[in-house]
Scaffold this motif. Structure first.
Motif, mmCIF file in Angstrom:
data_model
loop_
_atom_site.group_PDB
_atom_site.id
_atom_site.type_symbol
_atom_site.label_atom_id
_atom_site.label_comp_id
_atom_site.label_asym_id
_atom_site.label_seq_id
_atom_site.Cartn_x
_atom_site.Cartn_y
_atom_site.Cartn_z
ATOM 1 N N ALA A 121 10.659 2.439 7.683
ATOM 2 C CA ALA A 121 9.594 2.573 6.782
ATOM 3 C C ALA A 121 9.099 4.048 6.736
ATOM 4 C CB ALA A 121 8.334 1.823 7.359
ATOM 5 N N VAL A 417 9.238 -0.221 1.282
ATOM 6 C CA VAL A 417 8.311 0.787 0.955
ATOM 7 C C VAL A 417 8.643 1.681 -0.586
ATOM 8 C CG1 VAL A 417 7.692 3.133 1.556
ATOM 9 C CG2 VAL A 417 8.014 1.201 3.325
ATOM 10 N N PRO A 424 2.681 0.774 0.274
ATOM 11 C CA PRO A 424 3.971 0.703 1.134
ATOM 12 C C PRO A 424 3.927 -0.255 2.371
ATOM 13 C CG PRO A 424 2.823 2.845 1.441
ATOM 14 C CD PRO A 424 2.041 1.956 0.498
#
Length: 559
Positions: A121, A417, A424
């Motif tokens: 992420a 994301v 996100p």
């Protein structure tokens, strides 16, 4: 009345977990089982680099035979390959479930996947600030990681083969599964190969019973027995006088009492043997020579052992699974869950991107067999083609993926994301849940069935084939990573292009040396797999130090 201490509890109140599992681990408090799970898994989320094959090596070294026996481990591995989703993640999840229960399985899954998911992420949040072309030193480091991963995946295949190969049939299944997996890359090929392996061993192990239902004229075993009987020489006829004389002597001895027999034996020892005794001895010797040595009757075989003549390994580990009714409801609930989100999306003219992305991830997690090598092209189709993710960002993320710990399916977090740039965190969560939930739910629903049938003759036969075919696919993973393990930047003349690409590790013999060292160091010098992976990265940096940036570019050129 004093209470009886729980299993695994000391007199001082502290909890002690023995490595040898008790008959019923439910007697151990839940908190103690969760603590044991954390103790074995706490570092794996940060150290399991290299992809599914390496993960299998790490889990096997850590938990066999400490938690499960070798055969149960191989069974769980092959079942993971027969189901959609990430095979190594399902293996880590199911090992914790069968040892310490469902809650422990989910805890192990979180520890296993969250660190890598958080890293991916973060990569997704910052990838747009990366340069178009990764520095050559980074490419060398990533190639070193891949080379050591190839050695560890080959080690996983080697170690699993020692359990999966039990006879010539399973050896052939490993070879055929690996061969088909190398030559053909269709996503449907992997489950077909695994289930075909189970079907082949089932037919082979029960061939006598199956052929026994045929007419005698068509049964090859009956035909072979008749030919053997016809070719055998006839036995010479026996002299009936010998049989009568022996029977007469035997009747005389059986008619006497035990006391008279003992007295007669004592007297016979003291007097010389007469002609009658010598004749009886001669008859016995003649019959022994004629009829051969006596054969002791063998106990009749049980139906299972008489049908399944292939060797089987004992599955001695007691396991914990859900109640079968709950498992059935869970499987049915998953079908409803899958159908619902697909129908809801199809009924909307312009579905929200979050729903669209989540549905794609759930579908991908449901139809993907074969793990990372299959999931990457499908995720590209689901995210790049709709325009949610740029091709450059997708390729950069894929190139860096091996540098992150945890399952390759965490790539869905990275794509989430990028697909939902305005939210996100939601995108990362939807990608993580969507890609992992199908395989986890299906594995949890299947484990009670495995627990019920794993010691039955039919199940043992099918599992032999499933295991052999699944191990063959590990050899396929070695080949697939070998073909794309070299990360490079293509050049046109002396001008580097802007996109990174991948090629075979044969670009430099040094990478074959790194893979070989990884195999040998881990197998015979007991190097921890995480240390081996780090060693591969350092070898990549050393290689870059020798060849330099210009040397890397020359090595990176594929005409």
């Amino acid at each position: 009345m004093p209470s009886t201490p729980a299993a695994g509890a000391r007199d001082d109140g502290s909890t002690h977990l023995d490595h040898s599992p008790p008959l019923d681990r439910r007697s151990i408090p839940l908190a103690a089982r969760l603590v044991e799970t954390v103790r074995e898994y706490w570092d794996l989320g940060f150290t399991v680099f290299g992809g599914p094959g390496v993960h299998v090596v790490i889990l096997r070294r850590r938990l066999v035979p400490k938690w499960v026996d070798e055969t149960t481990f191989t069974d769980l591995f092959s079942l993971g390959n027969a189901l959609p989703g990430p095979g190594s993640t399902q293996l880590a999840f199911s090992l914790a479930v069968v040892r310490n229960g469902t809650l422990a399985g989910f805890l192990a899954f979180l520890i296993w996947s969250i660190p890598g998911a958080v890293g991916m992420a973060g990569l997704g949040a910052g990838v747009r600030k990366f340069p178009e072309r990764l520095p050559p030193i980074v490419l060398a480091l990533l190639t070193g990681l891949n080379a050591s991963a190839v050695g560890l995946i080959a080690l996983a295949a080697y170690q699993l083969s020692k359990t999966a190969i039990t006879d010539p049939v399973t050896r052939l299944l490993v070879l055929l599964s690996a061969s088909f997996g190398i030559c053909y890359h269709a996503p449907w090929m992997y489950p077909v190969l695994v289930f075909a392996g189970g079907f082949v061993t089932l037919l082979f192990d029960f061939r006598r019973q199956i052929l026994g239902r045929l007419p005698t004229a068509l049964n090859p075993y009956a035909i072979r027995a008749r030919r053997k009987a016809a070719a055998a020489p006839p036995e010479p006829p026996q002299d009936p006088n010998y049989d009568v004389e022996l029977e007469s002597l035997g009747e005389q001895r059986r008619s006497s009492t035990a006391e008279d027999g003992a007295q007669r034996a004592t007297e016979d020892d003291d007097k010389p043997r007469g002609a009658e005794d010598q004749a009886a001895d001669t008859v016995r010797a003649t019959l022994r020579q004629r009829n051969g040595p006596s054969v002791q009757p063998q106990p009749s075989a049980t139906p299972a052992s008489s049908v399944v003549d292939a060797p089987s390994t004992e599955r001695s580990t007691p396991i914990m699974v859900l109640n079968r009714k709950i498992a059935f409801a869970l499987g049915a609930g998953f079908i409803v869950y899958l159908v619902t989100i697909i129908v809801v999306r199809s009924q909307l003219n312009n579905p929200p991107r979050a729903l669209d992305f989540f549905t794609n991830m759930v579908i991908g997690g449901t139809i993907i067999f074969g793990g990372g090598p299959v999931v990457i092209p499908l995720l590209r189709q689901y995210t790049v083609q709709p325009g949610w993710v740029e091709s450059r960002d997708f390729l950069l993320g894929f190139a860096i993926l091996q540098a992150f710990p945890g399952p390759n399916f965490n790539f869905a977090v990275y794509l989430g994301v990028l697909s939902l740039p305005h939210n996100p965190v939601l995108g990362a969560f939807l990608g993580w849940v969507g890609i992992f939930s199908p395989g986890i739910i299906l594995k949890l629903a299947l484990l009670p069935l495995y627990h019920t049938w794993r010691k039955h003759a039919v199940a043992i036969s099918v599992l032999r084939g499933l295991n052999a075919a699944a191990v063959g696919l590990v050899y396929t993973a070695v080949w697939q990573l070998f073909l794309v393990g070299y990360i490079y930047t293509p050049v046109s003349g002396n001008i580097p292009t802007q996109a990174s690409a991948s090629g075979p590790l044969t670009s430099d013999p040094f990478w074959g040396v790194v893979a070989s060292f990884a195999f040998v160091a881990t197998q015979w010098y007991k190097s921890p797999p995480a240390v081996t992976i780090v060693g591969g990265a350092l070898a990549g940096l050393a290689w870059f130090g020798v060849v330099g940036a210009r040397g890397v570019e020359r090595q990176q050129f594929f005409g």
